[in-house]
Enzyme design. Sequence first.
Site, PDB file in Angstrom:
ATOM      1  N   THR A  76       2.533 -10.843  64.032  1.00 50.98           N
ATOM      2  CA  THR A  76       1.985 -11.453  62.799  1.00 50.98           C
ATOM      3  C   THR A  76       2.584 -12.756  62.566  1.00 50.98           C
ATOM      4  OG1 THR A  76       0.916  -9.402  62.393  1.00 50.98           O
ATOM      5  CG2 THR A  76       1.024 -11.013  60.414  1.00 50.98           C
ATOM      6  N   ASP A 113       6.855 -11.359  68.741  1.00 45.41           N
ATOM      7  CA  ASP A 113       6.563 -11.493  67.171  1.00 45.41           C
ATOM      8  C   ASP A 113       7.477 -12.708  66.701  1.00 45.41           C
ATOM      9  OD1 ASP A 113       5.814 -11.107  64.605  1.00 45.41           O
ATOM     10  OD2 ASP A 113       6.193  -8.905  64.669  1.00 45.41           O
ATOM     11  N   ALA A 165       9.649 -14.183  63.358  1.00 40.41           N
ATOM     12  CA  ALA A 165      10.772 -13.746  62.382  1.00 40.41           C
ATOM     13  C   ALA A 165      10.920 -14.817  61.445  1.00 40.41           C
ATOM     14  CB  ALA A 165      12.012 -13.465  63.360  1.00 40.41           C
ATOM     15  N   ASP A 166      11.692 -14.447  60.128  1.00 39.15           N
ATOM     16  CA  ASP A 166      11.959 -15.335  59.073  1.00 39.15           C
ATOM     17  C   ASP A 166      13.266 -15.844  59.297  1.00 39.15           C
ATOM     18  OD1 ASP A 166       9.494 -15.213  57.568  1.00 39.15           O
ATOM     19  OD2 ASP A 166      10.167 -13.117  57.711  1.00 39.15           O
ATOM     20  N   GLY A 210       5.110 -12.538  56.133  1.00 38.04           N
ATOM     21  CA  GLY A 210       3.833 -12.488  56.370  1.00 38.04           C
ATOM     22  C   GLY A 210       3.274 -11.106  55.856  1.00 38.04           C
ATOM     23  N   GLU A 240       4.725  -3.868  61.873  1.00 34.20           N
ATOM     24  CA  GLU A 240       5.756  -4.821  62.908  1.00 34.20           C
ATOM     25  C   GLU A 240       6.843  -3.899  63.395  1.00 34.20           C
ATOM     26  OE1 GLU A 240       5.060  -9.436  61.782  1.00 34.20           O
ATOM     27  OE2 GLU A 240       6.518  -8.266  60.585  1.00 34.20           O
ATOM     28  N   LYS A 275      14.880 -21.086  62.179  1.00 36.60           N
ATOM     29  CA  LYS A 275      15.067 -19.848  61.707  1.00 36.60           C
ATOM     30  C   LYS A 275      16.198 -19.045  62.135  1.00 36.60           C
ATOM     31  CE  LYS A 275      10.720 -19.276  60.538  1.00 36.60           C
ATOM     32  NZ  LYS A 275       9.530 -18.728  61.272  1.00 36.60           N
TER      33      LYS A 275
HETATM   34  O1  LIG Z   1       7.461 -11.232  59.959  1.00 40.02           O
HETATM   35  C1  LIG Z   1       6.637 -11.741  59.746  1.00 40.02           C
HETATM   36  C2  LIG Z   1       5.193 -11.252  59.008  1.00 40.02           C
HETATM   37  O2  LIG Z   1       5.481 -10.120  58.343  1.00 40.02           O
HETATM   38  C3  LIG Z   1       6.408 -13.167  60.619  1.00 40.02           C
HETATM   39  O3  LIG Z   1       6.574 -12.901  62.001  1.00 40.02           O
HETATM   40  C4  LIG Z   1       7.515 -13.839  59.860  1.00 40.02           C
HETATM   41  O4  LIG Z   1       7.325 -14.067  58.638  1.00 40.02           O
HETATM   42  C5  LIG Z   1       7.380 -15.321  60.495  1.00 40.02           C
HETATM   43  O5  LIG Z   1       6.302 -15.925  60.391  1.00 40.02           O
HETATM   44  P1  LIG Z   1       5.918 -17.507  60.959  1.00 40.02           P
HETATM   45  O6  LIG Z   1       5.960 -17.547  62.472  1.00 40.02           O
HETATM   46  O7  LIG Z   1       4.659 -17.910  60.195  1.00 40.02           O
HETATM   47  O8  LIG Z   1       7.090 -18.372  60.235  1.00 40.02           O
END
Ligand SMILES: O=C(CO)[C@H](O)[C@H](O)COP(=O)(O)O
Length: 232
Positions: free
Chosen positions: A28, A83, A85-86, A99, A105, A123
Site C-alpha cells: 500500500t 511493499d 516503507a517510510d 499510509g 501489511e 527512505k
Molecule cells: O507503510 C505504508 C502504508 O501503510 C507505505 O508503504 C509507506 O507509508 C510508504 O508509502 P509511500 O510509498 O507512499 O511513501
Amino acid sequence: MDARQLKIKAAETALEYVEDGMRLGIGTGSTAREFIALLGEKVASGFNVIGVPTSEATARQCLELGITLNSLDETPELDLTIDGADEIDPALNLIKGGGGALLREKIVASASKAMIVIADETKVVDCLGAFPLPIEVMPFGLGATRLAIERAASWLNLSGSLDLRQSGDGPYMTDGGHYIIDASFGRIHDAQALSDALNAIAGVVEHGLFIDIATLAIVASDGGVRTLKATE
Ligand SMILES: O=C(CO)[C@H](O)[C@H](O)COP(=O)(O)O
C-alpha cells in the site's frame, strides 16, 4: 528524476522478481501504487499472479486492473510481498504505516517467504525514528493506551509527542476499525526492545516497526537503482 519517476524505477526493478504463478502480497502507498500499475500491464498481457492486498485501496486498484485477488484465508502462504516503507535501516528494519495499512501489511509480509521493499533514496536512514512511528490502537481505552505507550517509551529513554492521526473531522480510522497514534520518539536505537514493549500493551493492536521481515530493498535514486540486503 522527480519523486514519482524514482518510485516507478524501483517498481520496475521489483517486477523482475515476480514470477508467473506466484502468490504475491501487494503493498500500500504511492510506491506500491506504481508497482501495481506495472503489474496490471503485465497481467493484461497474460501473466498470472494471485495477489493478496494489504488494504482496501490496494484491493480496489488491483481489481480495476484485472489482478486476481485472494484472501489470506484462501491463500495463507505467499511467495513474495512487495511493499513500500517510510524508513529503511541498514539491517532492513523498517518503519511502515505512513499510509495507515501497517497491520494488514505486517500480516501479509509475515505470511510471505520473502519481502521486497521498494523506495526512493530518501527512505534510507542510519537509524530509524526521524519518521514518526505509527502505532495502531483500539479506540476503546485510548487514554489509558496512550499513557501506557508513554510509560513504556520512557523506560527505554524515549519520549516525544504522541499524535492521534486525524482525517477530515475526526480520527483517522484504519481498514481494521482502529486508530493510529504517530509517535515522534526520535532515533530508535533498540527497535526490538521498543517493539516488545509496545506489543505488551493491551490496547496496542500493532506498530509500524518491521524487524527481520524484509529480505531485500530496491532503492532508486538519480544515480540508478541499487539493491540492499540485510546486514547483521
Ligand atoms: O507503510 C505504508 C502504508 O501503510 C507505505 O508503504 C509507506 O507509508 C510508504 O508509502 P509511500 O510509498 O507512499 O511513501
